[in-house]
Design an enzyme around this catalytic site. Sequence first.
Site, PDB file in Angstrom:
ATOM      1  N   GLY A  23      -4.538   6.265  -1.526  1.00 36.94           N
ATOM      2  CA  GLY A  23      -5.064   5.668  -2.744  1.00 36.94           C
ATOM      3  C   GLY A  23      -4.154   5.919  -3.929  1.00 36.94           C
ATOM      4  CG  HIS A  75      -2.629   2.123   5.394  1.00 33.68           C
ATOM      5  ND1 HIS A  75      -3.482   3.070   4.871  1.00 33.68           N
ATOM      6  CD2 HIS A  75      -1.383   2.474   4.991  1.00 33.68           C
ATOM      7  CE1 HIS A  75      -2.791   3.952   4.160  1.00 33.68           C
ATOM      8  NE2 HIS A  75      -1.513   3.613   4.212  1.00 33.68           N
ATOM      9  CG  ASP A 129       2.372   1.300   3.514  1.00 27.35           C
ATOM     10  OD1 ASP A 129       1.426   2.039   3.872  1.00 27.35           O
ATOM     11  OD2 ASP A 129       2.619   1.043   2.328  1.00 27.35           O
ATOM     12  CG  HIS A 185       2.492   5.530   6.486  1.00 29.16           C
ATOM     13  ND1 HIS A 185       2.454   6.636   5.666  1.00 29.16           N
ATOM     14  CD2 HIS A 185       1.827   4.562   5.819  1.00 29.16           C
ATOM     15  CE1 HIS A 185       1.807   6.345   4.551  1.00 29.16           C
ATOM     16  NE2 HIS A 185       1.416   5.082   4.627  1.00 29.16           N
ATOM     17  CD  GLU A 203       3.200   4.328  -1.854  1.00 28.59           C
ATOM     18  OE1 GLU A 203       3.297   3.160  -1.437  1.00 28.59           O
ATOM     19  OE2 GLU A 203       2.192   5.040  -1.680  1.00 28.59           O
ATOM     20  CG  HIS A 256      -0.526   7.973   1.179  1.00 29.55           C
ATOM     21  ND1 HIS A 256      -1.285   8.185   2.306  1.00 29.55           N
ATOM     22  CD2 HIS A 256      -0.081   6.686   1.256  1.00 29.55           C
ATOM     23  CE1 HIS A 256      -1.317   7.065   3.024  1.00 29.55           C
ATOM     24  NE2 HIS A 256      -0.589   6.136   2.420  1.00 29.55           N
ATOM     25  CG  ASP A 300      -7.387  -0.680   4.859  1.00 31.03           C
ATOM     26  OD1 ASP A 300      -6.353  -0.134   5.289  1.00 31.03           O
ATOM     27  OD2 ASP A 300      -7.990  -0.251   3.847  1.00 31.03           O
TER      28      ASP A 300
END
Length: 371
Positions: free
Chosen positions: A184, A25, A312, A23, A214, A211, A27
């Site tokens: 998102g 990302h 993350d 996991h 969370e 996701h 970006d």
Amino acid sequence: MSPEEYLLPGGISINALPKISLHDHLDGGLRPGTIIELAEAIGFALPTTDESDLGQWFADQANSGSLVEYLKTFDITCAVMQTVEGLTRVAREFVEDLVADGVIYGEVRWAPEQHLTRGLTLDQTVEAVQAGIEAGIAAAAEAGHSIKIGQLITAMRHADRSLEIAELAVRHRTGGVVGFDIAGAELGFPAHNHRDAFDFLAKAFLPVTVHAGEADGLESIRGALFDGRALRLGHGVRIAEDIVVGRQDADDNTYVTLGPVAQWVRDREIALELSPSSNLQTGAIAAWGDDLLDHPFDLLYQLGFRVTVNTDNRLMSDTSLSKELALLSDAFGYDVDDLEVFQLNAAQATFLPLEEREELADAIVAGFEGV
């Protein structure tokens, strides 16, 4: 610059241990210096052009206690990832940074729909990222390091392009894509809004992680499992809301009761993509406290859930996989055997064919035996 080294008691280097990243990302893993250079090339204004100060700005902004506020930091990173050159460079450096952290297999997730403002098509963005990944892998091989990388194509749950993004993922499954993700703003945007995409993916046999658990609780996890057919839960930390721990008798013996969702996730060995530092920053563990010691990670581990450790967003959390493992070790007294379990859990949860998962597990075992 070499990454900071993290040690277990006895001097064992966590950095040197073979690791798997599930996991992470794209970006959320940019180098501050790269952001500054790419922003200058496109005339994009930054809060600061000092590399150290910019890195600290991201960490400060992300440490908000709110997922919504946390996600605003991505306005900057996505802004400099709108060209083939930008995407390819970020992806190449992403791989290089994983190699430096001892990662031998990583799944990088990112949302192509967020990289179209300068005229790229969805397919061009995927191809640009794959080119960067392959360049990073080749550079690692030249330096004597072996790493494999798979793309997780992500759709944004607050948008309405998930079916189109699912089709994109399937289209590129022979070009580096290993699975699909929904990310998102979680609260108020349930998985069932994207049922058409999930149906398409199920028919195409492309693995899915969602996701969930969370910024929202058990209903979101239910949706990920039922509507999304998720094989893994992105974070999933709030599965602990379905676990009751109490005192049984005067001798202070404890009992644990799993609710139906927690029972299903544990018994089916659905992996939890836990990200300790990020979970603190976004308030995902606010129900239990505001310190790493309050994180349900150890409870879930002791109860036999398939826990995995993840970063993350390395930029926003100012972290690495080695650092996350060190933080958990310090908080809960984990030793090298525990860290090996976490990596074997991750190996089994990858979206690779069985034979490749077994090869990863063998590499993990061999690497840990060598310490």
